[in-house]
Write an enzyme that holds these catalytic residues in place. Structure first.
Site, PDB file in Angstrom:
ATOM      1  CB  SER A   1       5.384   5.309 -15.071  1.00  0.00           C
ATOM      2  OG  SER A   1       5.315   6.453 -15.789  1.00  0.00           O
TER       3      SER A   1
ATOM      4  CB  ILE B   1      -9.045   7.614  -1.221  1.00  0.00           C
ATOM      5  CG1 ILE B   1      -9.490   6.519  -2.332  1.00  0.00           C
ATOM      6  CG2 ILE B   1      -9.875   7.218   0.202  1.00  0.00           C
ATOM      7  CD1 ILE B   1     -10.914   6.253  -2.797  1.00  0.00           C
TER       8      ILE B   1
ATOM      9  CE1 TYR C   1       0.764   7.081  -6.581  1.00  0.00           C
ATOM     10  CE2 TYR C   1      -0.630   7.951  -8.495  1.00  0.00           C
ATOM     11  CZ  TYR C   1      -0.411   7.118  -7.362  1.00  0.00           C
ATOM     12  OH  TYR C   1      -1.312   6.558  -6.738  1.00  0.00           O
TER      13      TYR C   1
ATOM     14  N   GLY D   1      -9.875   5.370  -6.614  1.00  0.00           N
ATOM     15  CA  GLY D   1     -10.323   6.600  -7.270  1.00  0.00           C
ATOM     16  C   GLY D   1      -9.708   7.585  -6.316  1.00  0.00           C
TER      17      GLY D   1
ATOM     18  CG  ASN E   1      -1.499   1.407   1.415  1.00  0.00           C
ATOM     19  OD1 ASN E   1      -2.427   1.762   0.957  1.00  0.00           O
ATOM     20  ND2 ASN E   1      -1.123   2.007   2.681  1.00  0.00           N
ATOM     21  CG  HIS E   2       5.129   1.374   0.346  1.00  0.00           C
ATOM     22  ND1 HIS E   2       5.125  -0.009   0.639  1.00  0.00           N
ATOM     23  CD2 HIS E   2       6.137   1.593  -0.504  1.00  0.00           C
ATOM     24  CE1 HIS E   2       5.916  -0.738  -0.189  1.00  0.00           C
ATOM     25  NE2 HIS E   2       6.451   0.575  -0.782  1.00  0.00           N
ATOM     26  CB  ILE E   3       2.592   5.783  -2.681  1.00  0.00           C
ATOM     27  CG1 ILE E   3       1.728   6.526  -1.780  1.00  0.00           C
ATOM     28  CG2 ILE E   3       2.343   4.969  -3.643  1.00  0.00           C
ATOM     29  CD1 ILE E   3       0.916   7.557  -2.371  1.00  0.00           C
TER      30      ILE E   3
ATOM     31  CG  ASP F   1      -5.011  13.848   6.893  1.00  0.00           C
ATOM     32  OD1 ASP F   1      -6.182  13.977   6.545  1.00  0.00           O
ATOM     33  OD2 ASP F   1      -4.441  13.669   8.186  1.00  0.00           O
TER      34      ASP F   1
HETATM   35  N1  LIG Z   1      -5.625   8.515  -1.658  1.00  0.00           N
HETATM   36  C1  LIG Z   1      -5.777   8.711  -3.035  1.00  0.00           C
HETATM   37  O1  LIG Z   1      -6.452   9.605  -3.457  1.00  0.00           O
HETATM   38  C2  LIG Z   1      -5.410   7.419  -3.798  1.00  0.00           C
HETATM   39  C3  LIG Z   1      -5.898   7.397  -4.992  1.00  0.00           C
HETATM   40  C4  LIG Z   1      -5.469   6.372  -5.835  1.00  0.00           C
HETATM   41  C5  LIG Z   1      -4.599   5.008  -5.256  1.00  0.00           C
HETATM   42  N2  LIG Z   1      -4.105   5.318  -4.134  1.00  0.00           N
HETATM   43  C6  LIG Z   1      -3.402   4.345  -3.623  1.00  0.00           C
HETATM   44  O2  LIG Z   1      -3.542   4.030  -2.248  1.00  0.00           O
HETATM   45  C7  LIG Z   1      -2.380   3.706  -1.476  1.00  0.00           C
HETATM   46  C8  LIG Z   1      -2.545   4.315  -0.205  1.00  0.00           C
HETATM   47  O3  LIG Z   1      -2.874   6.021  -0.503  1.00  0.00           O
HETATM   48  P1  LIG Z   1      -2.769   7.079   0.702  1.00  0.00           P
HETATM   49  O4  LIG Z   1      -3.410   8.209   0.051  1.00  0.00           O
HETATM   50  O5  LIG Z   1      -3.433   6.380   1.769  1.00  0.00           O
HETATM   51  O6  LIG Z   1      -1.258   7.276   0.934  1.00  0.00           O
HETATM   52  P2  LIG Z   1      -0.848   8.186   2.181  1.00  0.00           P
HETATM   53  O7  LIG Z   1      -1.705   8.497   3.196  1.00  0.00           O
HETATM   54  O8  LIG Z   1       0.047   9.342   1.454  1.00  0.00           O
HETATM   55  O9  LIG Z   1       0.100   7.045   2.973  1.00  0.00           O
HETATM   56  C9  LIG Z   1       1.540   6.639   2.291  1.00  0.00           C
HETATM   57  C10 LIG Z   1       2.193   5.685   3.452  1.00  0.00           C
HETATM   58  O10 LIG Z   1       3.373   5.369   2.787  1.00  0.00           O
HETATM   59  C11 LIG Z   1       4.317   5.339   3.714  1.00  0.00           C
HETATM   60  N3  LIG Z   1       5.540   5.763   3.015  1.00  0.00           N
HETATM   61  C12 LIG Z   1       6.007   6.842   2.265  1.00  0.00           C
HETATM   62  N4  LIG Z   1       7.410   6.846   1.907  1.00  0.00           N
HETATM   63  C13 LIG Z   1       7.725   5.463   2.396  1.00  0.00           C
HETATM   64  C14 LIG Z   1       9.112   4.819   2.453  1.00  0.00           C
HETATM   65  N5  LIG Z   1       9.886   5.589   1.637  1.00  0.00           N
HETATM   66  N6  LIG Z   1       9.224   3.732   3.121  1.00  0.00           N
HETATM   67  C15 LIG Z   1       8.049   3.208   3.729  1.00  0.00           C
HETATM   68  N7  LIG Z   1       6.817   3.734   3.836  1.00  0.00           N
HETATM   69  C16 LIG Z   1       6.803   4.799   3.129  1.00  0.00           C
HETATM   70  C17 LIG Z   1       3.897   6.666   4.565  1.00  0.00           C
HETATM   71  O11 LIG Z   1       4.346   6.669   5.958  1.00  0.00           O
HETATM   72  P3  LIG Z   1       5.802   7.280   6.518  1.00  0.00           P
HETATM   73  O12 LIG Z   1       5.959   8.723   5.960  1.00  0.00           O
HETATM   74  O13 LIG Z   1       5.506   7.091   8.042  1.00  0.00           O
HETATM   75  O14 LIG Z   1       6.763   6.543   5.930  1.00  0.00           O
HETATM   76  C18 LIG Z   1       2.302   6.306   4.674  1.00  0.00           C
HETATM   77  O15 LIG Z   1       2.046   5.402   5.785  1.00  0.00           O
HETATM   78  C19 LIG Z   1      -1.070   3.993  -2.379  1.00  0.00           C
HETATM   79  O16 LIG Z   1      -0.819   2.908  -2.953  1.00  0.00           O
HETATM   80  C20 LIG Z   1      -1.909   4.825  -3.290  1.00  0.00           C
HETATM   81  O17 LIG Z   1      -1.180   5.009  -4.745  1.00  0.00           O
HETATM   82  C21 LIG Z   1      -4.557   6.561  -3.215  1.00  0.00           C
END
Ligand SMILES: NC(=O)c1ccc[n+]([C@@H]2O[C@H](COP(=O)([O-])OP(=O)(O)OC[C@H]3O[C@@H](n4cnc5c(N)ncnc54)[C@H](OP(=O)(O)O)[C@@H]3O)[C@@H](O)[C@H]2O)c1
Length: 296
Positions: free
Chosen positions: A185, A218, A183, A216, A116-118, A221
């Site tokens: 890609s 979400i 991203y 989509g 899940n991380h990004i 923050d």
């Molecule tokens: N939110 C959306 O609109 C959306 C849309 C489409 C797809 N997605 C996908 O859903 C997933 C979750 O999205 P989200 O919005 O919940 O993400 P998010 O809130 O930005 O959370 C990202 C997580 O990844 C961790 N992280 C970042 N860099 C890291 C690193 N170098 N090593 C280890 N951990 C790392 C962060 O924690 P730390 O900073 O503590 O490391 C955090 O826990 C992702 O794969 C994203 O592409 C989200």
């Protein structure tokens, strides 16, 4: 006449919705590892799995946030379940091996691996300069290579349990949005790798499932902040303005993974219809995307 047609359609939709439901009891006692669980969708995945009676290990870089997530999992979860965290950086491939070893040892196995991380995307036009190239390398390490390494290290444990790999992708892994090309890609690359890996697992009679989640907009923050920067004043703002909740999204993902769906779409209508139009008529979709991302 039309009343009957509508009644039949409503019945079919209600039936489909009912079939999407699942018995949360199937999660009880399962062993789950969630990456990127210090915030956003990953954090909500951890809470739902804990509430449903699973053991949950979480990971991200920030130890203090992970401690808070583990404390809440303990409040919500089964007293016999195991909750813990391993913090580290996914740009370090030896960490991926350590994480899988530590998590499987502590929980005594693994049923669900949620990738899940990004790395937060650098939003803007691709210029191809030194900064863009450095970001490209980093984003592929964290968002793609670490996923492949984690899944590879976890496969022996997942083979034993008949487990699940869940890959969080995006509608950006199905269509081509501007301003986040590196991203997007990585999401296309994940689709290629994990679809091919699923083929190989099926051909060799493996009972490990792979669910690719097409997600989509979400309201996490980080996503709200990032999209806020590019959507101001654009038609995009009206279209994606109503973001889905991270908690509902996490629940949908858990259901899709438990059902061993190959691909799941959430929120369904926005992501599935967009992907469908893009498949049938890519030029139309590319035109529409340019229109909603443009102020002219
Ligand atoms: N939110 C959306 O609109 C959306 C849309 C489409 C797809 N997605 C996908 O859903 C997933 C979750 O999205 P989200 O919005 O919940 O993400 P998010 O809130 O930005 O959370 C990202 C997580 O990844 C961790 N992280 C970042 N860099 C890291 C690193 N170098 N090593 C280890 N951990 C790392 C962060 O924690 P730390 O900073 O503590 O490391 C955090 O826990 C992702 O794969 C994203 O592409 C989200």
């Amino acid at each position: 006449m039309w009343g009957k047609v509508i009644a039949v359609l409503v019945g079919i939709l209600a039936g489909l919705w009912w079939m999407r439901g699942f018995d949360e009891g199937v999660i009880r006692g399962k062993k789950v590892l969630v990456t990127g669980a210090s915030t956003g969708i990953g954090e909500q995945l951890a809470y739902h799995y804990a509430r449903m009676g699973a053991s949950v290990m979480v990971t991200a870089r920030r130890a203090q946030r992970l401690q808070e997530v583990v404390a809440k999992c303990k409040e919500l979860g089964n007293p016999d379940a195991i909750f813990g965290y391993v913090n580290g950086d996914m740009s370090n491939m030896s960490f991926t091996e350590h994480l899988i070893k530590e998590s499987t040892q502590r929980m005594g196995g693994l049923d669900y691996l949620l990738l899940n991380h990004i790395l937060s995307p650098n939003l803007g036009f691709w210029k191809g300069d030194k900064d863009d190239m450095a970001h490209l390398d980093k984003v592929f390490e964290v968002n793609f290579k670490a996923y492949v390494h984690l899944a590879s290290h976890a496969l022996p444990a997942l083979e034993k349990s008949g487990g699940h790999i869940v890959v969080l992708s995006s509608f950006a892994g199905k269509i081509a949005p501007p301003f986040s090309v590196p991203y997007a890609s990585t999401k296309w690359a994940l689709g290629g790798f994990f679809t091919g890996l699923r083929q190989e697992l099926t051909m060799t009679g493996s009972n490990v499932s792979i669910t690719i989640c097409i997600i989509g907009f979400i309201a996490t923050d980080n996503a709200v902040t990032a999209f806020g920067e590019i959507q101001n004043g654009l038609p995009l703002q009206r279209i994606i303005g109503s973001a889905a909740s991270p908690s509902d999204t996490a629940l949908d993902i858990i259901r899709g993974a438990a059902a061993r769906e190959e691909e799941m779409y959430t929120p369904f209508q926005k992501t599935y219809i967009t992907t469908w139009i893009s498949g049938v008529c890519p030029s139309l979709m590319n035109y529409l995307i340019r229109a909603i991302y443009s102020d002219v």
